[in-house]
Scaffold this active site. Structure first.
Site, PDB file in Angstrom:
ATOM      1  N   ARG A 129     -12.758  -0.058  -2.261  1.00 61.87           N
ATOM      2  CA  ARG A 129     -11.442   0.572  -2.405  1.00 61.87           C
ATOM      3  C   ARG A 129     -10.332  -0.442  -2.120  1.00 61.87           C
ATOM      4  O   ARG A 129      -9.318  -0.489  -2.819  1.00 61.87           O
ATOM      5  CB  ARG A 129     -11.342   1.753  -1.447  1.00 61.87           C
ATOM      6  CG  ARG A 129     -10.049   2.528  -1.510  1.00 61.87           C
ATOM      7  CD  ARG A 129      -9.886   3.256  -2.831  1.00 61.87           C
ATOM      8  NE  ARG A 129      -9.105   2.500  -3.782  1.00 61.87           N
ATOM      9  CZ  ARG A 129      -8.950   2.831  -5.056  1.00 61.87           C
ATOM     10  NH1 ARG A 129      -9.527   3.895  -5.560  1.00 61.87           N
ATOM     11  NH2 ARG A 129      -8.223   2.081  -5.857  1.00 61.87           N
ATOM     12  N   HIS A 161       0.959   4.959  -1.594  1.00 68.26           N
ATOM     13  CA  HIS A 161       0.373   5.841  -0.581  1.00 68.26           C
ATOM     14  C   HIS A 161       1.268   5.995   0.645  1.00 68.26           C
ATOM     15  O   HIS A 161       0.787   6.038   1.782  1.00 68.26           O
ATOM     16  CB  HIS A 161      -1.000   5.318  -0.169  1.00 68.26           C
ATOM     17  CG  HIS A 161      -1.968   5.187  -1.300  1.00 68.26           C
ATOM     18  ND1 HIS A 161      -2.522   6.284  -1.931  1.00 68.26           N
ATOM     19  CD2 HIS A 161      -2.451   4.087  -1.939  1.00 68.26           C
ATOM     20  CE1 HIS A 161      -3.327   5.861  -2.898  1.00 68.26           C
ATOM     21  NE2 HIS A 161      -3.299   4.543  -2.928  1.00 68.26           N
ATOM     22  N   CYS A 207       0.845  -1.203   0.000  1.00 70.55           N
ATOM     23  CA  CYS A 207       0.000   0.000   0.000  1.00 70.55           C
ATOM     24  C   CYS A 207       0.879   1.252   0.000  1.00 70.55           C
ATOM     25  O   CYS A 207       0.572   2.242  -0.663  1.00 70.55           O
ATOM     26  CB  CYS A 207      -0.908   0.012   1.224  1.00 70.55           C
ATOM     27  SG  CYS A 207      -2.043  -1.379   1.338  1.00 70.55           S
ATOM     28  N   CYS A 228      -7.683  -1.705  -4.992  1.00 68.45           N
ATOM     29  CA  CYS A 228      -6.235  -1.560  -4.805  1.00 68.45           C
ATOM     30  C   CYS A 228      -5.531  -2.906  -4.943  1.00 68.45           C
ATOM     31  O   CYS A 228      -4.462  -3.006  -5.554  1.00 68.45           O
ATOM     32  CB  CYS A 228      -5.927  -0.953  -3.441  1.00 68.45           C
ATOM     33  SG  CYS A 228      -6.084   0.851  -3.396  1.00 68.45           S
TER      34      CYS A 228
END
Length: 244
Positions: free
Chosen positions: A201, A157, A153, A205
């Site tokens: 979401r 991000h 992730c 992802c």
């Protein structure tokens, strides 16, 4: 892009409000083999209490002995209260943007329940050991590289200033940026023509990381959501959100 984002900020023109109205009707209509509504679902504040429930999730649920986000809990209620088959529910959880599908009943109900916390401050409980454990596991998974692309992730991000084409990527490690995102989710995605939930979401992802479809409500997704909600602690929820 700035003008476009400013236009999206107008909540009165948010199509998500119509989806929320549809979700309310579905929530209160008897359904499933047991032909009952979801009005007795307990999202952590007692059966039938919706006001403020989403603002305090994920949270530990004694009856299941696990930490659950809104969608995991909704699935539990559909199965236990209405007698629905969880496998069938999961088949129709997200609208397919490639087929230009409208929102599923699932997304409508999630949007309605979440909306009952609009204007409230996000405050995920941390008193129970399993709640603190979920946040820690979520943080570990946020940095864990997986899949054929060896992504985590944090690859997308974990730093400020990253983007994909014209899309700026939020830094989930920056509390303010986390608040900007988590405080406006579920959100209406203009490019999808649909309301999107946090479990969507997570699924999207993972798909972009070229991983197998992740199960809705899996411990990994709930832990990641717990971590991000904790990062965004204290934000005033502005629902429904609206994104490109």
């Amino acid at each position: 892009m700035q003008a476009y984002r400013a236009a999206l900020a107008d909540k009165d023109g948010n199509p998500g409000l119509l989806i929320i109205d549809m979700g309310e009707k579905l929530f209160k209509t008897p359904a499933g083999p047991k032909n009952v509504s979801l009005e007795k679902c307990d999202f952590g504040l007692g059966p039938g209490v919706l006001k403020g429930a989403y603002a305090q999730m994920p949270r530990y649920m004694p009856d299941t002995d696990r930490v659950e986000d809104l969608e995991t809990r909704l699935l539990h209620c559909m199965v236990t209260l209405q007698g629905k088959d969880p496998a069938e529910i999961k088949k129709h959880r997200f609208a397919n943007e490639a087929k230009n599908e409208s929102n599923t009943d699932w997304e409508k109900i999630v949007a309605y329940v979440a909306y009952q916390s609009d204007g409230m401050k996000l405050s995920m409980p941390t008193a129970h050991p399993k709640e603190r454990e979920a946040i820690k596991i979520g943080e570990i998974n946020y940095f864990r590289n997986v899949g054929p692309l060896d992504f985590s992730c944090a690859t997308c991000h974990g730093e400020t200033g990253k983007r994909i084409r014209l899309q700026a990527l939020f830094n989930g490690l920056d509390p303010q940026q986390a608040r900007d995102v988590m405080g406006a989710w579920p959100t209406y995605r203009v490019s999808h023509n649909a309301m999107r939930t946090m479990q969507h979401r997570m699924w999207d992802c993972h798909w972009q990381m070229r991983l197998p479809d992740i199960d809705m409500g899996s411990p990994r997704t709930v832990a990641l959501i717990a971590f991000l909600m904790h990062q965004a602690d204290g934000v005033k929820l502005d629902l429904p959100g609206m994104r490109r």
